[in-house]
Design a protein around this motif. Structure first.
Motif, mmCIF file in Angstrom:
data_model
loop_
_atom_site.group_PDB
_atom_site.id
_atom_site.type_symbol
_atom_site.label_atom_id
_atom_site.label_comp_id
_atom_site.label_asym_id
_atom_site.label_seq_id
_atom_site.Cartn_x
_atom_site.Cartn_y
_atom_site.Cartn_z
ATOM 1 N N SER A 170 -9.947 2.143 -0.801
ATOM 2 C CA SER A 170 -10.228 3.231 0.138
ATOM 3 C C SER A 170 -9.727 2.900 1.537
ATOM 4 C CB SER A 170 -11.721 3.539 0.166
ATOM 5 O OG SER A 170 -12.446 2.420 0.596
ATOM 6 N N LEU A 171 -9.817 1.651 1.922
ATOM 7 C CA LEU A 171 -9.294 1.238 3.225
ATOM 8 C C LEU A 171 -7.773 1.385 3.280
ATOM 9 C CD1 LEU A 171 -10.069 0.027 5.969
ATOM 10 C CD2 LEU A 171 -9.692 -2.224 4.967
ATOM 11 N N ALA A 172 -7.083 1.028 2.206
ATOM 12 C CA ALA A 172 -5.629 1.182 2.155
ATOM 13 C C ALA A 172 -5.226 2.656 2.216
ATOM 14 C CB ALA A 172 -5.077 0.537 0.892
ATOM 15 N N GLY A 173 -5.985 3.518 1.548
ATOM 16 C CA GLY A 173 -5.710 4.950 1.617
ATOM 17 C C GLY A 173 -5.903 5.495 3.017
ATOM 18 N N LEU A 174 -6.941 5.031 3.691
ATOM 19 C CA LEU A 174 -7.191 5.462 5.067
ATOM 20 C C LEU A 174 -6.067 5.026 5.996
ATOM 21 C CD1 LEU A 174 -9.147 6.682 7.178
ATOM 22 C CD2 LEU A 174 -10.104 4.390 7.408
ATOM 23 N N VAL A 175 -5.622 3.786 5.864
ATOM 24 C CA VAL A 175 -4.537 3.277 6.710
ATOM 25 C C VAL A 175 -3.247 4.056 6.449
ATOM 26 C CG1 VAL A 175 -3.062 1.268 7.130
ATOM 27 C CG2 VAL A 175 -5.539 0.997 7.025
ATOM 28 N N LEU A 176 -2.977 4.353 5.194
ATOM 29 C CA LEU A 176 -1.769 5.104 4.853
ATOM 30 C C LEU A 176 -1.784 6.491 5.490
ATOM 31 C CD1 LEU A 176 0.840 5.308 3.147
ATOM 32 C CD2 LEU A 176 -0.593 6.203 1.310
ATOM 33 N N VAL A 177 -2.904 7.178 5.393
ATOM 34 C CA VAL A 177 -3.004 8.515 5.976
ATOM 35 C C VAL A 177 -2.926 8.444 7.501
ATOM 36 C CG1 VAL A 177 -4.570 10.469 6.281
ATOM 37 C CG2 VAL A 177 -4.189 9.520 4.010
ATOM 38 N N LEU A 178 -3.545 7.455 8.097
ATOM 39 C CA LEU A 178 -3.467 7.316 9.556
ATOM 40 C C LEU A 178 -2.040 7.063 10.015
ATOM 41 C CD1 LEU A 178 -6.653 5.298 10.521
ATOM 42 C CD2 LEU A 178 -6.107 7.663 11.078
ATOM 43 N N MET A 179 -1.276 6.308 9.255
ATOM 44 C CA MET A 179 0.119 6.068 9.621
ATOM 45 C C MET A 179 0.933 7.355 9.572
ATOM 46 S SD MET A 179 0.214 3.005 10.561
ATOM 47 C CE MET A 179 1.954 2.756 10.736
#
Length: 64
Positions: free
Chosen positions: A36-45
């Motif tokens: 979930s953290l990786a998904g959040l970082v991807l969307v923020l980028m």
């Protein structure tokens, strides 16, 4: 903002939630959190350039 960006964000959300549920039910809560953290970082980028454009537009609007 492009409509394809909204669809990509939705797809990442669905994939992350499914993978997270699978990992939680198999007893791997740490990997579920990292997913979930990786998904959040991807969307923020993906969203950061649009946020920058928004603040630039507001700055130009009020001539700060």
């Amino acid at each position: 903002m492009e409509i394809s960006l909204i669809f990509r964000i939705a797809a990442v959300g669905i994939i992350v939630s499914v993978v997270g549920q699978i990992l939680k039910h198999s007893g791997r809560e740490e990997q579920a959190f990292l997913t979930s953290l990786a998904g959040l970082v991807l969307v923020l980028m993906w969203i950061i350039p649009y946020i920058y454009d928004l603040f630039s537009t507001i700055q130009n609007l009020f001539n700060l």
